[in-house]
Design a protein around this motif. Structure first.
Motif, PDB file in Angstrom:
ATOM      1  N   ASN A  99      77.224  33.928  59.476  1.00 46.61           N
ATOM      2  CA  ASN A  99      78.508  34.548  59.152  1.00 46.61           C
ATOM      3  C   ASN A  99      78.338  35.620  58.086  1.00 46.61           C
ATOM      4  O   ASN A  99      78.946  36.687  58.155  1.00 46.61           O
ATOM      5  N   LEU A 100      77.526  35.320  57.092  1.00 45.99           N
ATOM      6  CA  LEU A 100      77.265  36.276  56.018  1.00 45.99           C
ATOM      7  C   LEU A 100      76.565  37.523  56.558  1.00 45.99           C
ATOM      8  O   LEU A 100      76.944  38.653  56.230  1.00 45.99           O
ATOM      9  N   ILE A 101      75.581  37.309  57.398  1.00 43.87           N
ATOM     10  CA  ILE A 101      74.835  38.425  57.974  1.00 43.87           C
ATOM     11  C   ILE A 101      75.735  39.280  58.870  1.00 43.87           C
ATOM     12  O   ILE A 101      75.706  40.513  58.805  1.00 43.87           O
ATOM     13  N   LEU A 102      76.545  38.631  59.699  1.00 42.39           N
ATOM     14  CA  LEU A 102      77.428  39.377  60.604  1.00 42.39           C
ATOM     15  C   LEU A 102      78.486  40.165  59.854  1.00 42.39           C
ATOM     16  O   LEU A 102      78.826  41.286  60.247  1.00 42.39           O
ATOM     17  N   ALA A 103      79.006  39.600  58.772  1.00 39.13           N
ATOM     18  CA  ALA A 103      80.020  40.313  57.983  1.00 39.13           C
ATOM     19  C   ALA A 103      79.453  41.611  57.423  1.00 39.13           C
ATOM     20  O   ALA A 103      80.096  42.662  57.487  1.00 39.13           O
ATOM     21  N   GLY A 104      78.250  41.563  56.887  1.00 40.19           N
ATOM     22  CA  GLY A 104      77.622  42.772  56.366  1.00 40.19           C
ATOM     23  C   GLY A 104      77.226  43.740  57.459  1.00 40.19           C
ATOM     24  O   GLY A 104      77.310  44.957  57.300  1.00 40.19           O
ATOM     25  N   ALA A 105      76.806  43.203  58.611  1.00 43.03           N
ATOM     26  CA  ALA A 105      76.362  44.059  59.709  1.00 43.03           C
ATOM     27  C   ALA A 105      77.497  44.885  60.282  1.00 43.03           C
ATOM     28  O   ALA A 105      77.287  46.027  60.693  1.00 43.03           O
TER      29      ALA A 105
ATOM     30  N   PRO B 192      79.428  46.311  51.264  1.00 41.49           N
ATOM     31  CA  PRO B 192      79.435  44.933  51.782  1.00 41.49           C
ATOM     32  C   PRO B 192      78.109  44.532  52.417  1.00 41.49           C
ATOM     33  O   PRO B 192      77.672  43.386  52.277  1.00 41.49           O
ATOM     34  N   TYR B 193      77.462  45.451  53.118  1.00 38.38           N
ATOM     35  CA  TYR B 193      76.155  45.145  53.699  1.00 38.38           C
ATOM     36  C   TYR B 193      75.136  44.831  52.603  1.00 38.38           C
ATOM     37  O   TYR B 193      74.418  43.837  52.675  1.00 38.38           O
ATOM     38  N   ASN B 194      75.082  45.683  51.592  1.00 40.97           N
ATOM     39  CA  ASN B 194      74.139  45.454  50.497  1.00 40.97           C
ATOM     40  C   ASN B 194      74.427  44.150  49.760  1.00 40.97           C
ATOM     41  O   ASN B 194      73.511  43.446  49.352  1.00 40.97           O
ATOM     42  N   MET B 195      75.719  43.838  49.593  1.00 37.26           N
ATOM     43  CA  MET B 195      76.090  42.614  48.885  1.00 37.26           C
ATOM     44  C   MET B 195      75.754  41.365  49.707  1.00 37.26           C
ATOM     45  O   MET B 195      75.289  40.373  49.162  1.00 37.26           O
ATOM     46  N   THR B 196      75.992  41.391  51.004  1.00 39.17           N
ATOM     47  CA  THR B 196      75.717  40.202  51.813  1.00 39.17           C
ATOM     48  C   THR B 196      74.224  40.016  52.058  1.00 39.17           C
ATOM     49  O   THR B 196      73.720  38.901  51.925  1.00 39.17           O
ATOM     50  N   MET B 197      73.531  41.086  52.385  1.00 39.76           N
ATOM     51  CA  MET B 197      72.097  40.953  52.623  1.00 39.76           C
ATOM     52  C   MET B 197      71.329  40.736  51.324  1.00 39.76           C
ATOM     53  O   MET B 197      70.230  40.193  51.339  1.00 39.76           O
ATOM     54  N   GLY B 198      71.928  41.102  50.220  1.00 39.87           N
ATOM     55  CA  GLY B 198      71.284  40.899  48.924  1.00 39.87           C
ATOM     56  C   GLY B 198      71.295  39.468  48.458  1.00 39.87           C
ATOM     57  O   GLY B 198      70.552  39.109  47.541  1.00 39.87           O
TER      58      GLY B 198
ATOM     59  N   SER C 155      65.953  41.057  42.817  1.00 48.83           N
ATOM     60  CA  SER C 155      65.087  41.639  43.847  1.00 48.83           C
ATOM     61  C   SER C 155      64.754  40.665  44.975  1.00 48.83           C
ATOM     62  O   SER C 155      64.570  41.076  46.119  1.00 48.83           O
ATOM     63  N   PHE C 156      64.665  39.375  44.653  1.00 50.47           N
ATOM     64  CA  PHE C 156      64.204  38.399  45.646  1.00 50.47           C
ATOM     65  C   PHE C 156      65.299  37.445  46.111  1.00 50.47           C
ATOM     66  O   PHE C 156      65.006  36.398  46.672  1.00 50.47           O
ATOM     67  N   LEU C 157      66.567  37.776  45.884  1.00 51.35           N
ATOM     68  CA  LEU C 157      67.651  36.922  46.354  1.00 51.35           C
ATOM     69  C   LEU C 157      68.013  37.199  47.808  1.00 51.35           C
ATOM     70  O   LEU C 157      68.699  36.405  48.444  1.00 51.35           O
ATOM     71  N   GLY C 158      67.553  38.297  48.341  1.00 53.56           N
ATOM     72  CA  GLY C 158      67.857  38.664  49.728  1.00 53.56           C
ATOM     73  C   GLY C 158      66.782  38.179  50.681  1.00 53.56           C
ATOM     74  O   GLY C 158      66.195  37.113  50.519  1.00 53.56           O
ATOM     75  N   GLY C 159      66.527  38.984  51.686  1.00 52.22           N
ATOM     76  CA  GLY C 159      65.543  38.642  52.698  1.00 52.22           C
ATOM     77  C   GLY C 159      64.133  38.505  52.177  1.00 52.22           C
ATOM     78  O   GLY C 159      63.333  37.760  52.726  1.00 52.22           O
ATOM     79  N   SER C 160      63.812  39.203  51.091  1.00 52.13           N
ATOM     80  CA  SER C 160      62.457  39.130  50.546  1.00 52.13           C
ATOM     81  C   SER C 160      62.158  37.773  49.924  1.00 52.13           C
ATOM     82  O   SER C 160      60.994  37.407  49.776  1.00 52.13           O
ATOM     83  N   GLY C 161      63.172  37.000  49.593  1.00 50.52           N
ATOM     84  CA  GLY C 161      62.967  35.662  49.053  1.00 50.52           C
ATOM     85  C   GLY C 161      63.286  34.559  50.043  1.00 50.52           C
ATOM     86  O   GLY C 161      63.389  33.396  49.679  1.00 50.52           O
ATOM     87  N   MET C 162      63.433  34.924  51.308  1.00 51.30           N
ATOM     88  CA  MET C 162      63.850  33.959  52.325  1.00 51.30           C
ATOM     89  C   MET C 162      62.858  32.815  52.504  1.00 51.30           C
ATOM     90  O   MET C 162      63.248  31.652  52.638  1.00 51.30           O
ATOM     91  N   PHE C 163      61.568  33.102  52.511  1.00 49.81           N
ATOM     92  CA  PHE C 163      60.578  32.045  52.701  1.00 49.81           C
ATOM     93  C   PHE C 163      60.608  31.058  51.545  1.00 49.81           C
ATOM     94  O   PHE C 163      60.532  29.855  51.737  1.00 49.81           O
TER      95      PHE C 163
END
Length: 150
Positions: free
Chosen positions: A40-46, A74-80, A138-146
């Motif tokens: 839901n978060l990803i789709l909202a930003g997308a 919104p994209y930067n905030m959700t993906m971040g 810096s690492f709260l988004g996709g870069s910190g996913m793992f």
């Protein structure tokens, strides 16, 4: 090519069996469930990203236009923060899969531990010479996913 024959082939059947075994594993199904919670978060930003890109491609907005920047926010905030949401979701889902109580509490503990690891406090010197304590996001988004999944 006949797709029925493709889906009945030996390699595809082996992949299906492997997928079934992985989904029955509590850890893998928790990761899957936690990541599905972030959709839901990803789709909202997308949605906002698509709108701004279409307006840019059609020539209505330039990337330097304030409206374009506003639509990208919104994209930067959700993906971040998608890693932060994933850390909560995976812990919540794992607690549910183990049939334990306190799913929400475990989700918040995981989220706060993720923040401790991936968003340390740093001292930043401002232009006027003063220093402020700020979180490194810096690492709260996709870069910190793992890290969030662990």
């Amino acid at each position: 090519m006949n797709f029925d024959k493709l889906f009945e082939s030996k390699p595809i059947q082996m992949l299906q069996e492997l997928g079934g075994k992985m989904q029955s594993n509590k850890v893998f199904s928790s990761i899957s469930g936690g990541m599905m919670g972030t959709m839901n978060l990803i789709l909202a930003g997308a949605v906002f990203s698509i709108i701004s890109m279409l307006l840019n491609i059609s020539g209505i907005l330039e990337t330097t236009d304030p409206v374009y920047q506003w639509l990208q926010l919104p994209y930067n905030m959700t993906m971040g923060v998608v890693g932060l949401a994933a850390s909560f979701g995976v812990a919540y889902s794992y607690t549910k899969n183990l049939e334990m109580k306190g799913e929400v509490a475990n989700g918040f503990v995981s989220m706060f531990l993720f923040m401790m690891v991936c968003a340390p406090v740093q001292q930043v010197t401002l232009a006027d010479g003063s220093t402020k304590s700020m979180l490194d996001t810096s690492f709260l988004g996709g870069s910190g996913m793992f890290t969030a999944m662990i």
